[in-house]
Scaffold this active site. Structure first.
Site, short mmCIF file in Angstrom:
data_model
loop_
_atom_site.label_atom_id
_atom_site.label_comp_id
_atom_site.label_asym_id
_atom_site.label_seq_id
_atom_site.Cartn_x
_atom_site.Cartn_y
_atom_site.Cartn_z
N HIS A 47 23.38 22.72 -38.52
CA HIS A 47 24.05 22.44 -37.25
C HIS A 47 23.64 23.51 -36.24
O HIS A 47 23.32 24.65 -36.61
CB HIS A 47 25.57 22.48 -37.42
CG HIS A 47 26.12 21.31 -38.17
ND1 HIS A 47 27.40 20.85 -37.97
CD2 HIS A 47 25.59 20.51 -39.12
CE1 HIS A 47 27.63 19.82 -38.76
NE2 HIS A 47 26.54 19.60 -39.48
N GLU A 49 25.30 25.41 -34.21
CA GLU A 49 26.07 26.65 -34.24
C GLU A 49 25.63 27.55 -35.39
O GLU A 49 25.47 28.75 -35.21
CB GLU A 49 27.57 26.36 -34.38
CG GLU A 49 28.14 25.50 -33.28
CD GLU A 49 28.15 24.02 -33.61
OE1 GLU A 49 29.10 23.34 -33.21
OE2 GLU A 49 27.20 23.53 -34.25
N CYS A 77 32.53 21.50 -35.57
CA CYS A 77 33.16 20.82 -36.70
C CYS A 77 33.83 21.86 -37.60
O CYS A 77 33.80 23.06 -37.32
CB CYS A 77 32.10 20.04 -37.48
SG CYS A 77 30.92 21.11 -38.35
N CYS A 80 31.30 24.57 -38.83
CA CYS A 80 30.87 25.49 -37.77
C CYS A 80 32.02 26.36 -37.26
O CYS A 80 31.82 27.52 -36.92
CB CYS A 80 30.22 24.71 -36.65
SG CYS A 80 28.69 23.90 -37.18
#
Length: 144
Positions: A47, A49, A77, A80
């Site tokens: 992801h 992040e 999410c 993250c």
């Protein structure tokens, strides 16, 4: 947020959901950047992040990013948000809310949970419309 949006635009080449993130150091300079690469790398943890936090940690030579700011185009999410807490990030700046999977105020509020040993200041809605438009365009294209 402009730099995070530029990162998000780079997802077009890989078919990843267009989310971008940057980590700003104590002086405001970018020390890490990332964009979603789950499809590109075949990695469920790739992801934006997480990749930005990894890059910042490598650049600064430390895992504790307690003087940095994470800027991301979409509300993080659960994974993250957890990574943000564990990196000791004190401030999260985000664009669009994620009402389905957001963990910084939408579905959950992991980063401000009183049970955690660290809290994150959340600055939400920065260029929210623009960040949301990028995501809406992506999903509209992929639904047709």
């Amino acid at each position: 947020m402009g730099l995070a949006l530029t990162e998000a635009a780079g997802c077009a080449a890989t078919g990843d959901v267009p989310v971008g993130a940057v980590v700003l150091g104590p002086d405001g300079a970018v020390v890490g950047a990332g964009r979603n690469r789950r499809e590109a790398d075949g990695d469920p943890s790739a992801h934006a992040e997480v990749l930005a936090l990894r890059a910042a940690s490598q650049a600064l030579g430390r895992w504790r990013l307690d003087d940095c700011t994470l800027v991301v185009t979409l509300e993080p999410c659960l994974m993250c948000a957890g990574a943000t807490l564990l990196a000791r990030i004190p401030r999260l700046v985000m664009g669009a809310w994620d009402p389905k999977a957001g963990a910084c105020g939408s579905q959950w509020d992991v980063v401000r949970d009183a049970r955690a040993n660290h809290r994150v200041e959340v600055v939400a809605g920065v260029r929210e419309q623009e960040c949301g438009d990028v995501l809406r365009a992506f999903f509209a294209e992929h639904r047709d």
